[in-house]
Design a protein around this motif. Structure first.
Motif, mmCIF file in Angstrom:
data_model
loop_
_atom_site.group_PDB
_atom_site.id
_atom_site.type_symbol
_atom_site.label_atom_id
_atom_site.label_comp_id
_atom_site.label_asym_id
_atom_site.label_seq_id
_atom_site.Cartn_x
_atom_site.Cartn_y
_atom_site.Cartn_z
ATOM 1 N N HIS A 49 0.809 -1.219 0.000
ATOM 2 C CA HIS A 49 0.000 0.000 0.000
ATOM 3 C C HIS A 49 0.842 1.270 0.000
ATOM 4 N N LEU A 50 2.088 1.177 0.446
ATOM 5 C CA LEU A 50 2.981 2.328 0.391
ATOM 6 C C LEU A 50 3.568 2.509 -1.004
ATOM 7 N N GLY A 51 3.453 1.484 -1.819
ATOM 8 C CA GLY A 51 4.007 1.560 -3.162
ATOM 9 C C GLY A 51 5.506 1.381 -3.189
ATOM 10 N N ASP A 52 6.030 0.590 -2.250
ATOM 11 C CA ASP A 52 7.474 0.351 -2.172
ATOM 12 C C ASP A 52 7.767 -1.067 -2.647
ATOM 13 N N GLN A 53 7.981 -1.205 -3.944
ATOM 14 C CA GLN A 53 8.208 -2.521 -4.541
ATOM 15 C C GLN A 53 9.466 -3.183 -4.002
ATOM 16 N N ALA A 54 10.509 -2.404 -3.742
ATOM 17 C CA ALA A 54 11.755 -2.974 -3.214
ATOM 18 C C ALA A 54 11.522 -3.579 -1.831
ATOM 19 N N LEU A 55 10.759 -2.907 -0.997
ATOM 20 C CA LEU A 55 10.441 -3.441 0.330
ATOM 21 C C LEU A 55 9.566 -4.688 0.194
ATOM 22 N N PHE A 56 8.601 -4.649 -0.693
ATOM 23 C CA PHE A 56 7.731 -5.803 -0.934
ATOM 24 C C PHE A 56 8.550 -7.007 -1.394
ATOM 25 N N ASN A 57 9.534 -6.757 -2.261
ATOM 26 C CA ASN A 57 10.353 -7.839 -2.809
ATOM 27 C C ASN A 57 11.343 -8.436 -1.820
ATOM 28 N N LEU A 58 11.494 -7.836 -0.658
ATOM 29 C CA LEU A 58 12.390 -8.398 0.358
ATOM 30 C C LEU A 58 12.016 -9.824 0.723
ATOM 31 N N PHE A 59 10.760 -10.144 0.592
ATOM 32 C CA PHE A 59 10.271 -11.433 1.066
ATOM 33 C C PHE A 59 10.473 -12.568 0.084
ATOM 34 N N ALA A 60 10.937 -12.263 -1.097
ATOM 35 C CA ALA A 60 11.223 -13.298 -2.093
ATOM 36 C C ALA A 60 12.476 -14.052 -1.655
ATOM 37 N N GLY A 61 12.328 -15.314 -1.376
ATOM 38 C CA GLY A 61 13.482 -16.137 -1.060
ATOM 39 C C GLY A 61 13.886 -16.192 0.395
ATOM 40 N N TYR A 62 13.202 -15.449 1.282
ATOM 41 C CA TYR A 62 13.547 -15.487 2.694
ATOM 42 C C TYR A 62 12.449 -16.177 3.488
ATOM 43 N N ARG A 63 12.852 -16.931 4.478
ATOM 44 C CA ARG A 63 11.887 -17.534 5.405
ATOM 45 C C ARG A 63 11.692 -16.600 6.577
ATOM 46 N N VAL A 64 10.470 -16.497 6.999
ATOM 47 C CA VAL A 64 10.133 -15.670 8.158
ATOM 48 C C VAL A 64 9.903 -16.603 9.326
ATOM 49 N N ASN A 65 10.331 -16.200 10.520
ATOM 50 C CA ASN A 65 10.132 -17.026 11.720
ATOM 51 C C ASN A 65 8.642 -17.116 12.048
ATOM 52 N N TYR A 66 8.215 -18.315 12.395
ATOM 53 C CA TYR A 66 6.798 -18.508 12.778
ATOM 54 C C TYR A 66 6.725 -18.767 14.218
#
Length: 115
Positions: free
Chosen positions: A98-115
């Protein structure tokens, strides 16, 4: 005022407010567009809550400090994403979109987030 000293008030739909340095806020496309029109208070879309915005601002500021210190940006990004809880990651993904920050959005490609 110098560009570094200027701040913008960013307000979420849940009424959370953040005074953010303009240089940091400009990373978000929707905020940058508002700043170009001279606005100093920016209302964000409904999809951005205070928690997501707080995480985005923390990321922007920490990354700027890391880059200034000579840290590897890719390594910093990976460590930041891996340090998020599932809920914080979801809030940040919505905020990035919603902020329009594609670079920030793309951070999640390829990374696992702790659950």
């Amino acid at each position: 005022m110098a560009g570094e000293d200027q701040t913008v008030l960013v307000r979420c739909a849940d009424l959370a407010k953040f005074a953010v340095p303009a240089s940091v806020a400009q990373r978000a496309g929707s905020v940058a567009a508002a700043l170009e029109t001279g606005q100093r208070v920016v209302e964000l879309p409904r999809g951005v809550n205070g928690k997501g915005l707080a995480t985005a601002v923390a990321y922007y500021q920490a990354r700027a400090e890391a880059e200034a210190g000579g840290a590897d940006a890719g390594q910093f990004d990976g460590e930041f994403v891996r340090g998020l809880t599932h809920d914080a990651a979801i809030d940040l993904i919505y905020a990035a979109h919603h902020l329009g920050d594609q670079a920030l959005f793309n951070l999640f490609a390829g990374y696992r987030v702790n659950y």
